[in-house]
Design an enzyme around this catalytic site. Sequence first.
Site, PDB file in Angstrom:
ATOM      1  CE1 TYR A   1      14.014  31.537   5.526  1.00 19.78           C
ATOM      2  CE2 TYR A   1      14.197  29.176   5.096  1.00 19.78           C
ATOM      3  CZ  TYR A   1      13.969  30.471   4.647  1.00 19.78           C
ATOM      4  OH  TYR A   1      13.698  30.690   3.315  1.00 19.78           O
TER       5      TYR A   1
ATOM      6  CE  LYS B   1      -0.369   0.023   5.051  1.00 12.06           C
ATOM      7  NZ  LYS B   1      -1.274  -0.006   6.221  1.00 12.06           N
TER       8      LYS B   1
ATOM      9  CG  MET C   1      10.639  23.320   0.221  1.00 11.40           C
ATOM     10  SD  MET C   1       9.559  24.367  -0.767  1.00 11.40           S
ATOM     11  CE  MET C   1       8.393  24.920   0.479  1.00 11.40           C
TER      12      MET C   1
END
Length: 382
Positions: free
Chosen positions: A270, A50, A323
């Site tokens: 950051y 799955k 990111m």
Amino acid sequence: MRAPAPRPDSSDTSDTHETAILTIDLAALADNYRDLCARARPAECAAVVKADAYGLGMAQAASALWRAGCRTFFVATIAEGIDLRTLLPDAVIYVLNGLMAGTAMTFQEHGLRPVLNSAAEVRDWAGYCARNRKALPCAVHLDTGMNRLGLSALDVDEIRDADELWEALALSLVMSHLACADDRAHAKNAQQRARFEALRALLPETLTSLANSAGILLGPDYHYDLVRPGVALYGGHPQRQGENPFRAVVHLMGRILQIRHATQGETVGYGATRTLQRPTRIAVVSAGYADGLFRALSAGDGETGLTAYLGPYAAPILGRVSMDLISVDVTEVPEAFCQRGAWVELLGPNVSAHTMAAQAGTIDYEVLTSLGTRATRRYIGG
């Protein structure tokens, strides 16, 4: 000294534009399947594929498992089942999420077996079979204490003597699912097994299944006729205790984009969450949370986050995972290993999915299914 991380083939000129590579070792996957077969024998060993084979690619993984001898597969949704049927026309395919209203014909058309999770679903499937005058195979899932999907004891009492239902369908499997098998000592394991024994005795006799990956490691009392490993196939550690007995399947490498030199007292990333305590050489690596490196792997002041590796050398993360990028400390790494364009191991022989999961406060399953699609994928050993 730790083993060097595998490196992409330097003879492949496509490396020049790739900044992250996810290598999936299909030979290791097949070896894990054969290992699980040996542990479960004489029970049949199925495979759970799955969620796109736990994020690693169902097309490649299921085909490799078929070649290794697997004949029974479990998916979560009808759409996954249809995709798998296209790949493996002769496989037995069970759909774990059950029989939604109006889907019985789709199951029949694609040769899929619903895992029936309630008395209502049993009635619906039996009704469809009766109307079409064909007893179609299915599984019945018993809830033995997880309180998720599955027939309750009341559901079983409601339909146990409904001969017309059981005569209309073809019951091929009775199964349940263990809630705490990752903890060998948990009392709930034996409680669920006892409840499974009691409930399955009230239904027509057929094949039975209880063990997931962790359940297989609980021993023969949990194996029954069929076991359903998932995470262990893909190299995850199914139990909390001990060393992982299964081979690593996934290797994630990121590329160094830049080497920086920062002074004591400067901050990294950051939020300025990491203040450098010494002059530091920093490698900026092209991978971030878009590639499956959780933000929780960040390392602010006084924190320990992800540790990457350049060959045998550790390179702890500095500051936040963003990111697309992470920064790692390569002050102690020989310059030969940390040049612009060099590869950094983020997941592999030195950084297991289990280790990464523990650092991020999650589980191996989430690490594997979160790897994303941006990194260039390479399948080896198939």
